[in-house]
Design a protein around this motif. Structure first.
Motif, PDB file in Angstrom:
ATOM      1  N   SER A 221      11.686  18.221   9.934  1.00 14.12           N
ATOM      2  CA  SER A 221      10.966  17.392  10.819  1.00 14.12           C
ATOM      3  C   SER A 221       9.703  16.618  10.053  1.00 14.12           C
ATOM      4  N   LEU A 222       9.414  15.622  10.484  1.00 12.37           N
ATOM      5  CA  LEU A 222       8.233  14.963   9.734  1.00 12.37           C
ATOM      6  C   LEU A 222       7.074  15.678   9.591  1.00 12.37           C
ATOM      7  N   SER A 223       6.358  15.628   8.539  1.00 12.41           N
ATOM      8  CA  SER A 223       5.160  16.355   8.266  1.00 12.41           C
ATOM      9  C   SER A 223       4.396  15.629   7.240  1.00 12.41           C
ATOM     10  N   ASN A 224       3.221  15.910   6.856  1.00  9.07           N
ATOM     11  CA  ASN A 224       2.393  15.097   6.000  1.00  9.07           C
ATOM     12  C   ASN A 224       3.222  15.132   4.526  1.00  9.07           C
ATOM     13  N   ASP A 225       4.014  16.340   4.198  1.00  5.76           N
ATOM     14  CA  ASP A 225       4.735  16.434   3.073  1.00  5.76           C
ATOM     15  C   ASP A 225       5.868  17.478   3.263  1.00  5.76           C
ATOM     16  N   PRO A 226       7.023  17.011   3.703  1.00  9.51           N
ATOM     17  CA  PRO A 226       7.883  17.739   3.986  1.00  9.51           C
ATOM     18  C   PRO A 226       8.840  18.638   2.948  1.00  9.51           C
ATOM     19  N   ILE A 227       8.513  17.975   1.632  1.00 11.90           N
ATOM     20  CA  ILE A 227       9.073  18.526   0.695  1.00 11.90           C
ATOM     21  C   ILE A 227       8.276  19.715   0.216  1.00 11.90           C
ATOM     22  N   ARG A 228       7.062  19.950   0.347  1.00  9.56           N
ATOM     23  CA  ARG A 228       6.229  21.128   0.092  1.00  9.56           C
ATOM     24  C   ARG A 228       6.297  21.923   1.072  1.00  9.56           C
TER      25      ARG A 228
ATOM     26  N   THR B  69       6.362   8.410   5.475  1.00 14.87           N
ATOM     27  CA  THR B  69       5.899   6.959   5.240  1.00 14.87           C
ATOM     28  C   THR B  69       7.352   5.947   4.970  1.00 14.87           C
ATOM     29  N   GLY B  70       8.313   6.590   5.254  1.00 15.32           N
ATOM     30  CA  GLY B  70       9.551   5.906   5.041  1.00 15.32           C
ATOM     31  C   GLY B  70      10.255   6.083   3.878  1.00 15.32           C
ATOM     32  N   GLY B  71      11.541   6.137   3.896  1.00 16.35           N
ATOM     33  CA  GLY B  71      12.484   6.497   2.951  1.00 16.35           C
ATOM     34  C   GLY B  71      12.984   7.985   3.223  1.00 16.35           C
ATOM     35  N   SER B  72      13.451   8.603   2.127  1.00  8.09           N
ATOM     36  CA  SER B  72      13.976   9.926   2.382  1.00  8.09           C
ATOM     37  C   SER B  72      14.020  10.670   1.149  1.00  8.09           C
ATOM     38  N   TYR B  73      14.308  12.046   1.074  1.00  4.83           N
ATOM     39  CA  TYR B  73      14.435  12.887  -0.103  1.00  4.83           C
ATOM     40  C   TYR B  73      15.590  13.877  -0.211  1.00  4.83           C
ATOM     41  N   ILE B  74      15.829  14.504  -0.997  1.00  2.00           N
ATOM     42  CA  ILE B  74      16.623  15.716  -1.420  1.00  2.00           C
ATOM     43  C   ILE B  74      16.221  16.631  -2.322  1.00  2.00           C
ATOM     44  N   ILE B  75      16.481  17.822  -1.861  1.00  2.00           N
ATOM     45  CA  ILE B  75      15.780  19.006  -2.786  1.00  2.00           C
ATOM     46  C   ILE B  75      17.090  19.698  -2.965  1.00  2.00           C
TER      47      ILE B  75
END
Length: 339
Positions: free
Chosen positions: A45-52, A130-136
């Motif tokens: 889900s979207l959060s301020n820092d989904p990675i953290r 803020t746009g874009g994506s990530y992978i962990i």
């Protein structure tokens, strides 16, 4: 610390001749979803820092002790997150939706599940607020020396032998080869798949991007006449890394080979050697590979056909420096096949 402040490194991209400037091919990806054939890597889900947020919950860490950039490429930003529960590798891209990383995660997971050659285990894919994506994914500590090529050859053959598909040739989603879309529509016939979704697609891009009607017309003529090269060959759909060049091959601290940044699909095992012009395999690699996966009749006649896909992709991505190599292969095959 917000996500925007964390990522300053880069991850590798599939060009082994970096002197060519980047072409203008835009990144285009179809929205993908995970299939039931794989254990889902849940979208955050979207959060301020989904990675953290993920690392401190599902990642079972209580504290992030350090975040450092990882260098080496030009498409994605990459960082190492050190925690009291171990380290994680994180890639982000501010200009793409999660679809590109979803395709990578599915490929990594498929290779991981074969329990053959080592790959980083993917954990999480999601959008950035803020746009874009990530992978962990799993962080693998690389060793100082290159992997043993004979071990790599054997383990890669074991992956090809283990990773099979009941759906034919293709993959569960479309993905990318570098930043070029790679079409993986399931197809029962390998020759049809390779002619249409590999050679044909790249030839269309060359015509669209450069107005290159010559390579398009000659290339399509070749694509329609490649079937004789496969006579007497029984082709099974094998799980392929899909983009296996030296920049995507390394070793862990124990010297075991590790392969990274895949463009996975199920295809003819020989197609895995399409980037051999800058993979540095050598005799020990092939000898070990063919001990597990015996060489098929006509292998030498097909080798350059599989190089052609990657030369065309490099032409589309990096410009005319690769055109002559692609054109030479096309013309040689047209002459050989009298097409």
């Amino acid at each position: 610390m917000g996500v925007a402040m964390l990522h300053a490194g880069f991850i590798s991209f599939s060009s082994c001749i970096p002197s060519f400037s980047s072409g203008g091919l835009s990144r285009r990806c179809t929205r993908f979803s995970f299939t039931k054939l794989h254990r889902p890597l849940a979208m955050s889900s979207l959060s301020n820092d989904p990675i953290r947020e993920w690392i401190l919950s599902e990642g079972k860490a209580n504290e992030i002790t350090r975040i450092s950039p990882v260098g080496g490429g030009c498409i994605n930003l990459a960082s190492r997150y050190d925690t009291d529960a171990g380290s994680f590798f994180v890639k982000t891209n501010r200009s793409i939706e999660p679809s590109m990383f979803e395709g990578e995660a599915l490929g990594l997971n498929a290779m991981y599940e074969t329990r053959t050659v080592r790959v980083p285990k993917p954990f999480k894919v999601g959008p950035l607020p803020t746009g874009g994506s990530y992978i962990i994914m799993e962080f693998i500590e690389f060793g100082a020396s290159r992997s043993n090529r004979s071990v790599l050859g054997r383990k890669l053959a074991e992956m090809h032998k283990t990773g099979k598909s009941e759906n034919g040739f293709g993959f569960h989603v479309d993905n990318t080869i570098g930043s070029t879309p790679q079409i993986n529509t399931w197809t029962s016939d390998w020759v049809e798949f390779y002619a249409e979704h590999r050679l044909g697609y790249q030839l269309k891009l060359a015509r669209q991007q450069y107005g290159d009607s010559t390579i398009y017309e000659r290339g399509l003529r070749l694509a329609k006449n490649i079937r004789p090269l496969f006579e007497g060959v029984a082709i099974e759909p094998c799980l392929l890394h899909g983009d296996l060049w030296s920049g995507n091959i390394t070793s862990d601290r124990n010297g075991e080979p590790v392969i990274l940044d895949p463009a996975c699909y199920y295809g003819h095992c020989e197609a895995e050697f399409g980037m051999s012009w800058c993979a540095g395999f050598g005799g020990s690699f092939y000898n070990a590979y063919f001990e597990v996966m015996p060489k098929q009749p006509g292998f030498e006649k097909r080798r350059e056909l599989y190089l052609l896909y990657h030369y065309l992709n490099h032409y589309n991505l990096f410009g005319s420096g690769y055109r002559s190599s692609a054109m030479s292969i096309i013309d040689d095959y047209l002459l050989m096949l009298k097409a």
